[in-house]
Design an enzyme around this catalytic site. Structure first.
Site, PDB file in Angstrom:
ATOM      1  N   ASP A   1      49.578  37.322  42.257  1.00 19.01           N
ATOM      2  CA  ASP A   1      50.434  36.841  41.474  1.00 19.01           C
ATOM      3  C   ASP A   1      51.262  35.831  41.475  1.00 19.01           C
ATOM      4  O   ASP A   1      51.700  35.391  40.246  1.00 19.01           O
ATOM      5  CB  ASP A   1      51.346  38.541  41.634  1.00 19.01           C
ATOM      6  CG  ASP A   1      51.424  38.765  43.739  1.00 19.01           C
ATOM      7  OD1 ASP A   1      50.614  38.236  44.104  1.00 19.01           O
ATOM      8  OD2 ASP A   1      52.406  39.827  43.732  1.00 19.01           O
TER       9      ASP A   1
ATOM     10  N   ASP B   1      37.956  35.349  37.468  1.00 18.10           N
ATOM     11  CA  ASP B   1      37.940  36.326  35.718  1.00 18.10           C
ATOM     12  C   ASP B   1      39.194  36.293  34.964  1.00 18.10           C
ATOM     13  O   ASP B   1      39.590  35.428  33.962  1.00 18.10           O
ATOM     14  CB  ASP B   1      37.042  37.684  35.815  1.00 18.10           C
ATOM     15  CG  ASP B   1      36.659  38.000  34.218  1.00 18.10           C
ATOM     16  OD1 ASP B   1      36.494  36.994  33.187  1.00 18.10           O
ATOM     17  OD2 ASP B   1      36.289  39.421  34.557  1.00 18.10           O
TER      18      ASP B   1
ATOM     19  N   ASP C   1      41.187  32.449  32.304  1.00 16.74           N
ATOM     20  CA  ASP C   1      41.450  32.663  30.899  1.00 16.74           C
ATOM     21  C   ASP C   1      43.255  32.220  30.815  1.00 16.74           C
ATOM     22  O   ASP C   1      43.486  31.459  29.793  1.00 16.74           O
ATOM     23  CB  ASP C   1      41.691  33.967  29.864  1.00 16.74           C
ATOM     24  CG  ASP C   1      40.232  34.083  29.849  1.00 16.74           C
ATOM     25  OD1 ASP C   1      38.931  33.848  29.942  1.00 16.74           O
ATOM     26  OD2 ASP C   1      40.142  35.275  29.303  1.00 16.74           O
TER      27      ASP C   1
END
Ligand code: NAD
Length: 324
Positions: free
Chosen positions: A193, A217, A221
């Site tokens: 986080d 993953d 992005d």
């Protein structure tokens, strides 16, 4: 060198042909084998990838891959997960480098563990409960940490985990720290986080990130947004024998068929293929051709331009031919 070319579904069928044209110029001696796999084939023929396709792919040295659509509820396992497993492609290497039009200045690489975590498909589903098992092993964690520590010119390794909550991540953190320590690579660790926050707040502070499959993953992005588009983000899936090169993005059904998909991520995946194949000069030429094309403003709509995929192809091939 024998290269399997798997465009897959959606915009995979639009961007891989462009990357293929670049690859043919950059590796004129290579043999190319086209293999049609994916959901569109499944819908047509009831099979997404046959055992014969897998044998054909395994008879090649590496793969140029587009993207596959994974419709929920279909009874076949994800093609890309199958290929990563069957070819033992344990390291997913995702470099994020700014270009002339990127909103942020970044240059870091994510090494994503590619073989385990929640993506192993160990799942139980009943009507009212679903369980997905998360497996993290010391062997796989050390293997991806070694791959990351071997990155040419590595400055600092950031081990990204969730060890404050998950025992599996304690193991991952411990395994990666051990490898970095024994290889003499400076390292730090960071909660996932916090890493997500810092990637937006101060992305220039990252050099090399190593993390587990799902965190890698998701963070990829986020990282792609820092450089301007998923359409600019290439990747390599590397094992000890095979390698597979693919854009980070998926099949983008929202723009598929419109002729406006950004092919740079697929072309930069060819750049990674050329480096892997021991052709660094040609890899640099492909990078320069991409840079020149971007600087000259030949951009698809995701980058604020109004050029089509095929117009970008023409510009990039012209630039590449002038460089080699
Ligand atoms: P996506 O990456 O396909 O698209 C996300 C967004 O980015 C969309 O708005 C899309 O238009 C845009 N985008 C992506 N690539 C682009 C490009 N080259 N040029 C311009 N715009 C681009 O993610 P999604 O929409 O969540 O997933 C679509 C399908 O792809 C799903 O079935 C998913 O499972 C699959 N997928 C496959 C892979 C793979 O095969 N490796 C990876 C990710 C997603």
């Amino acid at each position: 060198m024998k290269i399997a070319v798997l465009p897959g579904d959606g915009i995979g069928k639009e961007v891989v042909p462009v990357a293929y044209e670049v690859l043919k110029v950059a590796m004129p001696g290579a043999e190319f084998i086209q293999v049609d796999v994916g959901n569109e084939r499944y819908v047509r023929e009831g099979v997404a990838m046959s055992p014969h396709d897998l044998e054909t792919i395994k008879a090649c040295d590496c793969v140029l891959f587009g993207a596959i659509t994974s419709p929920p509820g279909k009874p076949y396992r994800s093609i890309i997960l199958t290929l990563r497993k069957e070819l033992d492609l344990y390291a997913n290497i995702r470099p994020f480098r700014s270009c002339a039009i990127s909103p942020r200045k970044v240059d870091f690489t994510i090494y994503r563990e590619n073989s385990e975590d929640l993506y192993m498909g160990i799942e139980e589903i009943t009507k009212d409960e679903a369980r997905s098992v998360r497996v993290i092993t010391r062997k796989a964690s050390e293997r991806i940490a070694r791959a990351a520590c071997k990155k040419p010119g590595i400055g600092k390794l950031t081990i990204v985990h969730k060890a404050n909550v998950l025992k599996a991540d304690e193991l991952f953190k411990d395994a990666c720290s051990g490898v970095a320590g024994s290889m003499g690579v400076p390292y730090e660790d960071m909660l996932v986080d916090t890493a997500a926050y810092n990637l937006v707040r101060a992305p220039e502070k990252f050099d090399t990130i190593v993390t587990t499959n799902m965190f890698g993953d998701i963070l990829s992005d986020e990282a792609a947004a820092l450089i301007g588009s998923l359409g600019l983000s290439p990747s390599a899936n590397v094992g000890d024998k095979y390698a597979l090169f693919e854009p980070v993005h998926g099949s983008a059904p929202d723009i598929a068929g419109k002729g406006i998909a950004n092919p740079f991520a697929a072309i930069l995946s060819v750049r990674m293929l050329l480096d892997w194949a021991g052709k660094p000069e040609m890899a640099r030429a492909v990078q320069s051709a991409v840079d020149r094309t971007i600087e000259s403003g030949v951009l698809t709509p995701d980058l604020g331009g109004n050029y089509t995929t095929l117009q970008v192809q023409s510009a990039i091939l012209k630039n590449l031919e002038s460089l080699i």
